[in-house]
Design a protein around this motif. Sequence first.
Motif, short mmCIF file in Angstrom:
data_model
loop_
_atom_site.label_atom_id
_atom_site.label_comp_id
_atom_site.label_asym_id
_atom_site.label_seq_id
_atom_site.Cartn_x
_atom_site.Cartn_y
_atom_site.Cartn_z
N GLU A 1 0.84 -1.18 0.00
CA GLU A 1 0.00 0.00 0.00
C GLU A 1 0.88 1.24 0.00
O GLU A 1 1.98 1.24 0.58
N PRO A 2 0.43 2.32 -0.63
CA PRO A 2 1.23 3.55 -0.62
C PRO A 2 1.37 4.10 0.79
O PRO A 2 0.46 4.00 1.61
N VAL A 3 2.52 4.68 1.09
CA VAL A 3 2.74 5.32 2.38
C VAL A 3 2.71 6.83 2.18
O VAL A 3 3.59 7.39 1.52
N PRO A 4 1.69 7.50 2.71
CA PRO A 4 1.56 8.93 2.44
C PRO A 4 2.55 9.81 3.21
O PRO A 4 2.74 10.97 2.86
N LEU A 5 3.18 9.28 4.27
CA LEU A 5 4.16 10.08 5.01
C LEU A 5 5.47 10.09 4.23
O LEU A 5 6.05 9.04 3.94
N LYS A 6 5.98 11.27 3.90
CA LYS A 6 7.18 11.37 3.07
C LYS A 6 8.43 11.76 3.86
O LYS A 6 9.55 11.41 3.44
N GLY A 7 8.29 12.47 4.93
CA GLY A 7 9.48 12.87 5.67
C GLY A 7 9.14 13.51 7.00
O GLY A 7 8.03 14.04 7.19
N ILE A 8 10.09 13.44 7.95
CA ILE A 8 9.93 14.05 9.27
C ILE A 8 11.12 14.97 9.53
O ILE A 8 12.27 14.55 9.36
N GLU A 9 10.85 16.19 9.90
CA GLU A 9 11.89 17.14 10.28
C GLU A 9 11.71 17.47 11.76
O GLU A 9 10.61 17.82 12.19
N VAL A 10 12.78 17.34 12.53
CA VAL A 10 12.73 17.57 13.97
C VAL A 10 13.68 18.69 14.35
O VAL A 10 14.86 18.65 13.99
N GLU A 11 13.16 19.69 15.05
CA GLU A 11 13.97 20.78 15.57
C GLU A 11 13.84 20.78 17.09
O GLU A 11 12.73 20.72 17.63
N VAL A 12 14.97 20.85 17.77
CA VAL A 12 15.00 20.79 19.23
C VAL A 12 15.60 22.08 19.77
O VAL A 12 16.65 22.54 19.29
N ALA B 1 1.70 -0.82 13.11
CA ALA B 1 2.26 -1.40 11.90
C ALA B 1 3.74 -1.05 11.84
O ALA B 1 4.10 0.10 12.03
N SER B 2 4.59 -2.04 11.61
CA SER B 2 6.02 -1.76 11.66
C SER B 2 6.75 -2.56 10.59
O SER B 2 6.27 -3.56 10.09
N VAL B 3 7.92 -2.06 10.24
CA VAL B 3 8.78 -2.71 9.26
C VAL B 3 10.20 -2.65 9.77
O VAL B 3 10.53 -1.83 10.64
N PRO B 4 11.08 -3.52 9.27
CA PRO B 4 12.49 -3.39 9.65
C PRO B 4 13.00 -1.99 9.35
O PRO B 4 12.61 -1.36 8.37
N ALA B 5 13.90 -1.51 10.21
CA ALA B 5 14.38 -0.14 10.09
C ALA B 5 14.94 0.15 8.70
O ALA B 5 14.82 1.27 8.20
N SER B 6 15.53 -0.85 8.07
CA SER B 6 16.14 -0.62 6.76
C SER B 6 15.11 -0.37 5.66
O SER B 6 15.47 0.07 4.57
N LEU B 7 13.84 -0.66 5.94
CA LEU B 7 12.80 -0.50 4.92
C LEU B 7 11.86 0.66 5.19
O LEU B 7 10.83 0.78 4.52
N VAL B 8 12.15 1.51 6.17
CA VAL B 8 11.26 2.63 6.48
C VAL B 8 11.21 3.56 5.27
O VAL B 8 12.25 4.04 4.80
N PRO B 9 10.01 3.84 4.74
CA PRO B 9 9.91 4.57 3.48
C PRO B 9 9.79 6.09 3.62
O PRO B 9 9.13 6.74 2.82
N TYR B 10 10.38 6.69 4.64
CA TYR B 10 10.38 8.14 4.76
C TYR B 10 11.68 8.55 5.44
O TYR B 10 12.37 7.74 6.03
N THR B 11 11.99 9.83 5.37
CA THR B 11 13.30 10.32 5.83
C THR B 11 13.16 11.07 7.16
O THR B 11 12.06 11.47 7.55
N LEU B 12 14.30 11.25 7.82
CA LEU B 12 14.34 12.00 9.08
C LEU B 12 15.50 12.99 9.03
O LEU B 12 16.62 12.63 8.69
N SER B 13 15.21 14.24 9.37
CA SER B 13 16.28 15.23 9.58
C SER B 13 16.13 15.77 11.00
O SER B 13 15.02 15.88 11.53
N PHE B 14 17.26 16.11 11.63
CA PHE B 14 17.26 16.46 13.05
C PHE B 14 18.30 17.55 13.31
O PHE B 14 19.44 17.44 12.86
N SER B 15 17.90 18.59 14.00
CA SER B 15 18.83 19.63 14.40
C SER B 15 18.46 20.12 15.80
O SER B 15 17.30 20.03 16.22
N ALA B 16 19.46 20.60 16.53
CA ALA B 16 19.22 21.04 17.91
C ALA B 16 19.99 22.33 18.18
O ALA B 16 21.12 22.52 17.69
#
Length: 796
Positions: free
Chosen positions: A11-22, A164-179
């Motif tokens: 199934e398509p995954v509508p979440l494309k990316g997560i940006e985190v600012e701390v 719902a979970s998948v192995p970490a290597s198959l997560v279909p969206y990105t993460l950026s993080f800055s603090a």
Amino acid sequence: MGCGLVSRQKEPVPLKGIEVEVEVRDHVATVTSSLRYENKEESPIEAVFVFPLPGDAAVCHFSAKIGQSEVVAEVKEKRKAHEEYDDALSSGEQAFLLEESEQSPDVFSMRVGSLPPGESASIRLKYVTELAVEADDGLRLCLPAVLNPRYQPRGSGRAQPLVASVPASLVPYTLSFSARVTSPRPISKVESNCSLEPLQYLNTEQTQATVRLGDGHKFDRDVELLVYYKDAHRPAAIVEAGEDSAEPGSLMGDPVIMLSLYPEFSASPALCGEFLFLVDRSGSMDDGGRIGSARDTLLLLLKSLPMGCYFNIFGFGDEYDQLFPASVEYSQTTMDEALEKAKTMSADLGGTEILKPLKHIYKQPCVPNQPRQLFVFTDGEVENTKKVLDLVRSNASSHRCFTFGIGEGASSALITGMAKQGGGHAQFITGTERLQPKVMQSLRVALQPAVVDISVSWVLPKGVSATPLSPPITTLFHGQRSLIYAQLTGRNSGASEGSVTVKYSMAGQPSENKLGFGLTPDKDTGLVVHRLGARTLIRSLELEQREGEQQGEAVKKKVVELSVQSGVSSAFTAFIAVNRGSGEAVRGPLLRRNVPVPMVDDWCSLKQQMLMEPEDGMWRPFIDRRHQDLNTLRCMREEFMSMGEEYEMSIGDINELGEEYQMGDINELMNCVDSLFPEEPQPQLPPPIDPLLQMITLQKATGFWTIIPELATALGKTHEDLEKSKPLQVAEDVWATLLALIWLHGFKMEAQDEWQLVAMKAVSWVRAKKVGCVTECVEAGNTLLGCKVQKEDLGL
């Protein structure tokens, strides 16, 4: 498939990316996450994302931006929020719902619907949290990324998986993080379990800095940030002004104070106690050498216990067992028996049912004059967290609880909550960190005499009073931070200062710590202190609501009112946002799209997925040839054969290769699996022997070593070398003990946290022997071992 990234179920995954600012201010963090959604399908969808947050986080903002319009969520009673969400979707309007799990306060679910074809949405989530103080004075911020399927106790009645979970290597969206880190004290360094770009200081005083996650971050671990300040143990107070629009006298309208206290007192370690070690032996502990690390840790603990104490060891999984029928006195005999048991301990007890062994332990009578200390080792993947915390809290008067979260995805709500409710200390061990140093640090804390008769008194200007938001302090440890939140009510007559005094008694001696503070409120804090104070009060009331029967509804009503007033999440409320007039009524059901979260790719996680039952009644174990091995699949075969029911099932890999089999064809199916995964013989090499653990293994319960070939090997010498170099007038066991102490100080100072208590026992034993030639022995030992250790270094 032209719809972009897809899940394991295609199934398509509508979440494309997560940006985190701390934004870190001293020891408080504000975390803002932006989640980008996009519907590339031909029909409207509802995206459902279940994800972890820190267990003590106060979620305080939730909003959505669609095109140029933005809607900000309100906090409402959970049932009303659900009704409003459902009504909005049935009317064709876009709606967004965020709520805390009923079972565990560190799991949240986000629902995004209805997202029309071709539409994008940006979701903004903000929470505030305290930074935990590590044993080395670092302040720990954890951004949970891994949410392993939580163990569901048998008979819990839940038919659907939590996530719902998948192995970490198959997560279909990105993460950026800055603090960004800001503090009145200089920032010494910032470290992480993930790759970081170099720390960038923003001023010459080094009180402001920024840091970013390095490129190529994988979703295979929680993101851990450790911030180190100079003069970390300085007590501090923050007085935060209330919200101008809030009613005076209300929590958000009055100033709120947050006190960080670091009580300092000196006391000799207690030489008594009942030490109970509760070790997770579920299948997930077999991953990454966790159970082996637990075995080594038990060795260190058993060698470090004081003579005269009592102890017992418990293992738990689906069931639990215990080494002795009741706690036994610590001696050479009982220690040896426990060590033999620890050597064979394996992760062979199935699930993670921690509630049963805890109930059993609490039913056991305490040993008179031996304060009970409970050490819990677990990877923390349970669903019934709140029930566990309630049980620990109801027994807090009889023990102190020290917890250790092992591996990625450990539940912070469970680990920190048990320690907080049990008056102990929590530690987390991730990545390649060693468990042993942190456990020994906690053992030193546990050996501190109990602090009793704790009271807090305030000195404030006339007309001003302090209303506590935190529960009463029940435990204090030397150098360990204690946080106090209070609402300052009334009008200040003009005085600019106040003070708080914490009084307590230890070993019969009364003591006190006093902290003065200014009363001029800080208006540039974003109401962080208010929200953390509200969160603290909400958590206390939720515990009270679960324990009380007659007043339960009244307390629940109070929680809802406080949550709505402060804008902070609770177990009984939810954030709801509706984009009014955003569309036409939806005909037929929305397409539901579960957004998968990363999990640790091990057998336990696979088993949880394997036992998911989709709507069509098919059991569908999903096999990815890139990430699973033959042993894992054979575990699957055993699991299916043990089910004993006639379910249809299918097996497929990433290429959609697969066939369907009846339950009776399990062996045929597994033969197919065996052909896909040819077995490759692996050489069985013995694990390397840690020289430090080898040395500690040879110590006797009372603290001394003897001259035996194994000691000579550990010292890198021959048995003849040890005997020839021994001064004539010294006994062999004294000589062996001094050599071991010299070796520890000369070669293992970097691991002093691990052997410090072992060395203290040895020094006490040598002193009791009243040896008259210690200086000569130390000189001879240095010559033999090639060290330069002074007698004073040994504490003699």
